[in-house]
Scaffold this motif. Structure first.
Motif, PDB file in Angstrom:
ATOM      1  N   SER A 145       0.846  -1.233  -0.098  1.00 30.36           N
ATOM      2  CA  SER A 145      -0.236   0.024   0.080  1.00 30.36           C
ATOM      3  C   SER A 145       0.825   1.174  -0.213  1.00 30.36           C
ATOM      4  CB  SER A 145      -1.093   0.116   1.257  1.00 30.36           C
ATOM      5  OG  SER A 145      -1.553   1.393   1.292  1.00 30.36           O
ATOM      6  N   ALA A 146       1.773   1.270   0.823  1.00 24.98           N
ATOM      7  CA  ALA A 146       2.721   2.294   0.679  1.00 24.98           C
ATOM      8  C   ALA A 146       3.558   2.542  -0.551  1.00 24.98           C
ATOM      9  CB  ALA A 146       3.822   2.073   2.008  1.00 24.98           C
ATOM     10  N   VAL A 147       4.194   1.578  -1.387  1.00 26.01           N
ATOM     11  CA  VAL A 147       4.544   1.916  -2.569  1.00 26.01           C
ATOM     12  C   VAL A 147       3.624   2.517  -3.540  1.00 26.01           C
ATOM     13  CG1 VAL A 147       5.232   0.353  -4.495  1.00 26.01           C
ATOM     14  CG2 VAL A 147       6.205  -0.213  -2.441  1.00 26.01           C
ATOM     15  N   ARG A 148       2.206   1.919  -3.483  1.00 28.15           N
ATOM     16  CA  ARG A 148       1.153   2.320  -4.220  1.00 28.15           C
ATOM     17  C   ARG A 148       0.866   3.964  -3.834  1.00 28.15           C
ATOM     18  NH1 ARG A 148      -3.726  -1.121  -4.935  1.00 28.15           N
ATOM     19  NH2 ARG A 148      -3.794  -0.122  -6.874  1.00 28.15           N
ATOM     20  N   ASP A 149       1.077   4.505  -2.690  1.00 29.67           N
ATOM     21  CA  ASP A 149       1.152   5.854  -2.381  1.00 29.67           C
ATOM     22  C   ASP A 149       2.716   6.585  -2.484  1.00 29.67           C
ATOM     23  OD1 ASP A 149      -1.591   5.417  -1.714  1.00 29.67           O
ATOM     24  OD2 ASP A 149      -1.216   5.050   0.417  1.00 29.67           O
ATOM     25  N   ASP A 150       3.471   5.993  -3.084  1.00 30.22           N
ATOM     26  CA  ASP A 150       4.841   6.738  -3.279  1.00 30.22           C
ATOM     27  C   ASP A 150       5.545   6.793  -2.013  1.00 30.22           C
ATOM     28  OD1 ASP A 150       6.307   7.057  -5.374  1.00 30.22           O
ATOM     29  OD2 ASP A 150       5.859   9.422  -5.843  1.00 30.22           O
ATOM     30  N   ARG A 151       5.241   6.104  -0.797  1.00 29.24           N
ATOM     31  CA  ARG A 151       6.243   6.510   0.384  1.00 29.24           C
ATOM     32  C   ARG A 151       7.182   5.339   0.475  1.00 29.24           C
ATOM     33  NH1 ARG A 151       0.858   6.142   4.096  1.00 29.24           N
ATOM     34  NH2 ARG A 151       1.427   4.108   3.707  1.00 29.24           N
ATOM     35  N   THR A 152       8.157   5.420  -0.302  1.00 29.09           N
ATOM     36  CA  THR A 152       9.021   4.436  -0.495  1.00 29.09           C
ATOM     37  C   THR A 152       9.989   3.935   0.787  1.00 29.09           C
ATOM     38  OG1 THR A 152      10.881   6.027  -1.410  1.00 29.09           O
ATOM     39  CG2 THR A 152       9.423   4.923  -2.947  1.00 29.09           C
ATOM     40  N   THR A 153      10.262   5.133   1.847  1.00 31.15           N
ATOM     41  CA  THR A 153      10.694   4.809   3.115  1.00 31.15           C
ATOM     42  C   THR A 153      10.044   4.024   3.663  1.00 31.15           C
ATOM     43  OG1 THR A 153      12.063   6.801   2.727  1.00 31.15           O
ATOM     44  CG2 THR A 153      11.906   5.818   4.909  1.00 31.15           C
ATOM     45  N   THR A 154       8.726   4.222   4.054  1.00 27.27           N
ATOM     46  CA  THR A 154       7.910   3.611   4.782  1.00 27.27           C
ATOM     47  C   THR A 154       7.498   2.191   4.122  1.00 27.27           C
ATOM     48  OG1 THR A 154       6.588   5.770   5.366  1.00 27.27           O
ATOM     49  CG2 THR A 154       5.435   3.280   5.705  1.00 27.27           C
ATOM     50  N   ALA A 155       7.578   2.003   2.777  1.00 26.77           N
ATOM     51  CA  ALA A 155       7.505   0.717   2.439  1.00 26.77           C
ATOM     52  C   ALA A 155       8.926  -0.183   2.605  1.00 26.77           C
ATOM     53  CB  ALA A 155       7.243   0.881   0.634  1.00 26.77           C
ATOM     54  N   ALA A 156       9.844   0.327   2.460  1.00 32.02           N
ATOM     55  CA  ALA A 156      11.068  -0.244   2.695  1.00 32.02           C
ATOM     56  C   ALA A 156      11.076  -0.702   4.208  1.00 32.02           C
ATOM     57  CB  ALA A 156      12.444   0.574   2.559  1.00 32.02           C
ATOM     58  N   ALA A 157      10.767   0.049   5.067  1.00 28.77           N
ATOM     59  CA  ALA A 157      10.655  -0.417   6.527  1.00 28.77           C
ATOM     60  C   ALA A 157       9.897  -1.525   6.906  1.00 28.77           C
ATOM     61  CB  ALA A 157      10.423   0.863   7.672  1.00 28.77           C
ATOM     62  N   LEU A 158       8.608  -1.315   6.288  1.00 28.34           N
ATOM     63  CA  LEU A 158       7.477  -2.322   6.500  1.00 28.34           C
ATOM     64  C   LEU A 158       7.828  -3.567   5.896  1.00 28.34           C
ATOM     65  CD1 LEU A 158       4.228  -0.365   5.972  1.00 28.34           C
ATOM     66  CD2 LEU A 158       5.200  -1.205   8.095  1.00 28.34           C
ATOM     67  N   THR A 159       8.658  -3.690   4.665  1.00 25.16           N
ATOM     68  CA  THR A 159       9.118  -4.821   4.107  1.00 25.16           C
ATOM     69  C   THR A 159      10.045  -5.511   4.781  1.00 25.16           C
ATOM     70  OG1 THR A 159       8.602  -3.926   1.894  1.00 25.16           O
ATOM     71  CG2 THR A 159      10.030  -5.835   2.007  1.00 25.16           C
ATOM     72  N   VAL A 160      10.881  -5.000   5.280  1.00 23.66           N
ATOM     73  CA  VAL A 160      12.045  -5.273   6.131  1.00 23.66           C
ATOM     74  C   VAL A 160      11.553  -6.077   7.373  1.00 23.66           C
ATOM     75  CG1 VAL A 160      14.142  -4.833   7.686  1.00 23.66           C
ATOM     76  CG2 VAL A 160      13.807  -4.027   5.218  1.00 23.66           C
ATOM     77  N   ALA A 161      10.647  -5.550   8.215  1.00 21.28           N
ATOM     78  CA  ALA A 161      10.068  -5.805   9.330  1.00 21.28           C
ATOM     79  C   ALA A 161       8.927  -7.222   9.202  1.00 21.28           C
ATOM     80  CB  ALA A 161       8.995  -4.778   9.975  1.00 21.28           C
TER      81      ALA A 161
END
Length: 76
Positions: free
Chosen positions: A28-44
């Protein structure tokens, strides 16, 4: 390197569900163009899914926590 299981069934299920939820949040974060949030959520999320799949948690091992039934019995 062999990882000794230290997570019980309920702990593994909870980590799996939370891991999937975090990865969905990352998508969802990637679709909203929030790459830093997406990366953190992916790692966790990936870390929790790894824990759920292997039944091993490095932090629990370092702290001496074992939620498997055999670990709980040996602690008594």
């Amino acid at each position: 390197m062999e990882l000794q299981r230290n997570l019980g069934r309920l702990d593994r299920i909870a980590r799996g569900v939370l891991g999937v939820w975090l990865v969905a949040g990352a998508i969802s974060a990637v679709r909203d163009d929030r790459t830093t949030t997406a990366a953190a959520l992916t790692v966790a999320g990936a870390g929790l899914l790894f824990n759920a799949r292997t039944g091993f948690c490095g932090c629990s091992a370092a702290l001496g926590i074992d939620t498997t039934s055999s670990g709980a019995e040996s602690a008594e």
